[in-house]
Design an enzyme around this catalytic site. Structure first.
Site, PDB file in Angstrom:
ATOM      1  N   HIS A 180      18.034  24.402  20.644  1.00  0.00           N
ATOM      2  CA  HIS A 180      17.703  23.621  21.831  1.00  0.00           C
ATOM      3  C   HIS A 180      16.476  22.747  21.581  1.00  0.00           C
ATOM      4  O   HIS A 180      15.736  22.952  20.621  1.00  0.00           O
ATOM      5  CB  HIS A 180      17.425  24.544  23.025  1.00  0.00           C
ATOM      6  CG  HIS A 180      18.658  25.118  23.652  1.00  0.00           C
ATOM      7  ND1 HIS A 180      19.304  26.212  23.130  1.00  0.00           N
ATOM      8  CD2 HIS A 180      19.363  24.738  24.744  1.00  0.00           C
ATOM      9  CE1 HIS A 180      20.361  26.489  23.893  1.00  0.00           C
ATOM     10  NE2 HIS A 180      20.412  25.607  24.863  1.00  0.00           N
ATOM     11  N   LYS A 217      12.418  23.700  25.956  1.00  0.00           N
ATOM     12  CA  LYS A 217      13.081  24.843  26.601  1.00  0.00           C
ATOM     13  C   LYS A 217      12.158  26.059  26.548  1.00  0.00           C
ATOM     14  O   LYS A 217      11.653  26.428  25.478  1.00  0.00           O
ATOM     15  CB  LYS A 217      14.416  25.148  25.926  1.00  0.00           C
ATOM     16  CG  LYS A 217      15.206  26.254  26.626  1.00  0.00           C
ATOM     17  CD  LYS A 217      16.608  26.345  26.077  1.00  0.00           C
ATOM     18  CE  LYS A 217      17.390  27.485  26.720  1.00  0.00           C
ATOM     19  NZ  LYS A 217      17.521  27.329  28.173  1.00  0.00           N
TER      20      LYS A 217
END
Length: 240
Positions: free
Chosen positions: A151, A155
């Site tokens: 990600h 995040k």
């Protein structure tokens, strides 16, 4: 003719919130009635849209007569927002991951009291739903597996809620623990791979999210479906 579903968005000024709002404005059968983001209270939700961002979630949910709250905020906020929504008879659809289990349990208890529904779904992509279904077919044949998730570096939680869900899904089929490996780097959006291994062979299932628009079809499907069910749902397959 059915009235459009009245939707509020919490985390409205974040990257995902802005993607959702843009999608809602173009989606037939859904209408944006409130936008919540305490850090931007009083500002316009989007250029060309005559809707002001609210800071107080309880106040705006009551005033707007919202039926569904979409929440993409932070792990320390999402569960509290969902509970506040249910107390006001608004059904939350939560994409925020990393929310403490005890807060989800509180929402479940409140839903039971009010005969309502809430959804805590880590990934609304229909491609992830397809990946899980494929993994369920592969797992009995190749039970040794590991999950790799990648990600963007903003995040907050690791491993991702999606990776945890995939891992548990495979473990249910095989009874074996499925390790998760997390990567956080700029340039990524959301990427999940399941790598199966057996004697002399490997098989991989991978899903890549190129933009946040990928989550909208499943999210809007969940918004409609949440009006037809009761209880807390933790997975798109369970909700559908």
């Amino acid at each position: 003719m059915n009235e459009p579903v009245r939707v509020a968005v919490s985390g409205a000024m974040g990257k995902m919130g802005q993607t959702i709002i843009k999608g809602l404005l173009a989606e037939k059968g859904l209408t944006l009635v409130a936008a919540i983001d305490p850090d931007f209270a009083g500002s316009s939700v989007m250029k060309g849209v005559s809707l002001e961002v609210a800071g107080n979630i309880a106040e705006v949910l009551g005033q707007s007569k919202a039926q569904v709250l979409i929440d993409f905020t932070r792990p320390d906020v999402g569960g509290k927002n969902a509970l506040e929504a249910v107390k006001l008879s608004v059904r939350p659809v939560v994409g925020t991951t990393g929310i403490p289990e005890e807060e989800i349990a509180q929402v479940q208890e409140e839903c039971g009291r009010r005969d309502l529904a809430a959804a805590f779904i880590p990934n609304f992509s229909l491609g992830i739903l397809a990946l899980k279904r494929c993994a369920r077919q592969v797992a009995p044949l190749l039970p040794r597996a590991e999950v790799i998730e990648m990600h963007h570096d903003q995040k907050l939680d690791a491993p991702s809620g999606t990776a945890i869900s995939i891992s548990r899904h495979i473990t249910t089929c095989t009874g074996q623990e499925v390790p998760i490996h997390s990567v956080r780097l700029p340039g990524l959006v959301a990427h999940h791979e399941v790598l199966f291994g057996a004697l002399g062979q490997t098989l991989s299932l991978r899903h890549d999210t190129m933009s946040r628009d990928a989550f909208l079809p499943g999210l809007f499907l969940a918004v409609r479906r949440i009006l037809e069910v009761t209880g807390v749902k933790r997975d798109m397959e369970e909700l559908l």
